[in-house]
Design an enzyme around this catalytic site. Structure first.
Site, PDB file in Angstrom:
ATOM      1  NE  ARG A  35      -2.634  15.011  -0.727  1.00  0.00           N
ATOM      2  CZ  ARG A  35      -2.141  14.916   0.491  1.00  0.00           C
ATOM      3  NH1 ARG A  35      -2.751  14.182   1.392  1.00  0.00           N
ATOM      4  NH2 ARG A  35      -1.026  15.541   0.832  1.00  0.00           N
ATOM      5  CE1 TYR A 143      10.042  14.289  -6.935  1.00  0.00           C
ATOM      6  CE2 TYR A 143      12.201  15.154  -7.514  1.00  0.00           C
ATOM      7  CZ  TYR A 143      10.841  15.091  -7.734  1.00  0.00           C
ATOM      8  OH  TYR A 143      10.287  15.828  -8.748  1.00  0.00           O
TER       9      TYR A 143
END
Ligand code: SER
Length: 320
Positions: A35, A143
């Site tokens: 990315r 998370y």
């Protein structure tokens, strides 16, 4: 022959996993999805590299079609410490990215999807020692929340659509190739770099903080072993505990001192201490051992010798 897309190929695990898969299956059969992190030359030279953002399903579809991908490994994630700074980003990348990958895999009838999980699925109310495979999953980080939901989502796709989705709960991963970013267990990597650079380290968790950890060669072995396991023998799918070693920050420092006697450490816990305290000391990985013969190779001192040697070599080459 599988055609594999690794999303998050420039990350700590993705970078080494992509190179290993290319050795196993041939460079052209493993697409590195990156990315915004600059990929290493090793990655760009050993096979195809494409910009892939898991939160952009059209982009994922484009790469899947271009290379006739039949297996996706989704390593893209926002880790625990960064997630606490930006919970919406963690939710977007970890959840929307995951469901996009699962939907693309469903649409294109993929042979297999690997969706990693983490010890972060556990929380302060989970039994802390030898944490069982089946236990309380009440994490206190975003998370961890996304990892619990991710495990359930992966299992849902197995049950609802008959897909082959697999995953394992990585402990803290220690490696010298690509640095981890934004995790709570990052101190276990930083200590080695700082030992080589400065012969001292200020650790952001307490001396007695004990966590399950794993050296990268074992992490790669666990990942490949799970991918290659006979699906019909798996009783679990997306939530395997995998253990290798468990040590406190003080024991880690003592291991470094064995090989670098002048090494000094001090402890200045920050907000990551609370996250570390909410995770287990060690995990019971008997399900992984029974269902796909999991067995680690490295202990703490073997890892320390290897890490210090590799980082010193990097320093000699002027790479750090
Ligand atoms: N290494 C991760 C973290 O510290 C745990 O999976 O966030």
């Amino acid at each position: 022959m599988s055609k594999i897309l690794v999303i998050g190929s420039a990350g700590q695990i993705g970078s080494e996993l992509t190179l290993l898969l290319r050795e196993m299956y041939g460079g052209s059969n493993v697409v590195a999805g990156i990315r915004n992190t600059k990929p290493s030359e090793k990655l760009t030279e050993s096979g195809p590299c494409e910009v892939v953002d898991a939160v952009d399903p059209d982009g994922v579809v484009g790469v899947v079609k271009k290379y006739s991908i039949d297996t996706i490994i989704n390593m893209a994630a926002i880790l625990s410490a960064t997630g606490e700074k930006n919970p919406m980003l963690a939710w977007n990348v970890n959840m929307n990215g995951l469901i996009n990958v699962l939907e693309v895999a469903r649409e294109f009838k993929m042979k297999q999807v690997l969706v990693p999980s983490s010890i972060a699925v556990f929380g302060p109310s989970t039994p802390i020692d030898n944490t069982p495979q089946e236990t309380i999953l009440k994490p206190t980080t975003i998370y961890g929340v996304t990892k619990v939901a991710g495990e359930l989502l992966g299992d849902y796709y197995v049950r609802r659509y008959g897909m082959d989705v697999r995953g394992l709960r990585y402990p803290g991963i220690i490696s010298h190739e690509t640095l981890p970013g934004g995790g709570t267990t990052d101190y276990a990597v930083a200590i080695y770099y700082e030992a080589v650079r400065n012969n001292r380290y200020t650790c952001f968790v307490n001396e007695d903080t004990r966590l399950p950890m794993m050296y990268m060669p074992d992490c790669l072995k666990a990942t490949i072993d799970l991918m290659q396991a006979d699906f019909s023998k798996l009783k679990h799918h997306c939530d395997y505990n995998v253990g290798a070693m468990s040590f406190s920050a003080g024991e880690l420092a003592a291991s470094v001192k064995k090989y670098m006697p002048g090494f000094e450490i001090s402890y200045e816990p920050d907000s990551r201490q609370e996250i570390a305290d909410s995770w287990p000391n060690s995990v019971d990985d008997s399900a992984a051992r029974e269902e796909w013969d999991w067995q680690p190779d490295y202990d703490l001192d073997a890892m320390t010798r290897d890490m210090l040697k590799a980082i010193k070599e990097k320093q000699e080459k002027g790479l750090i």
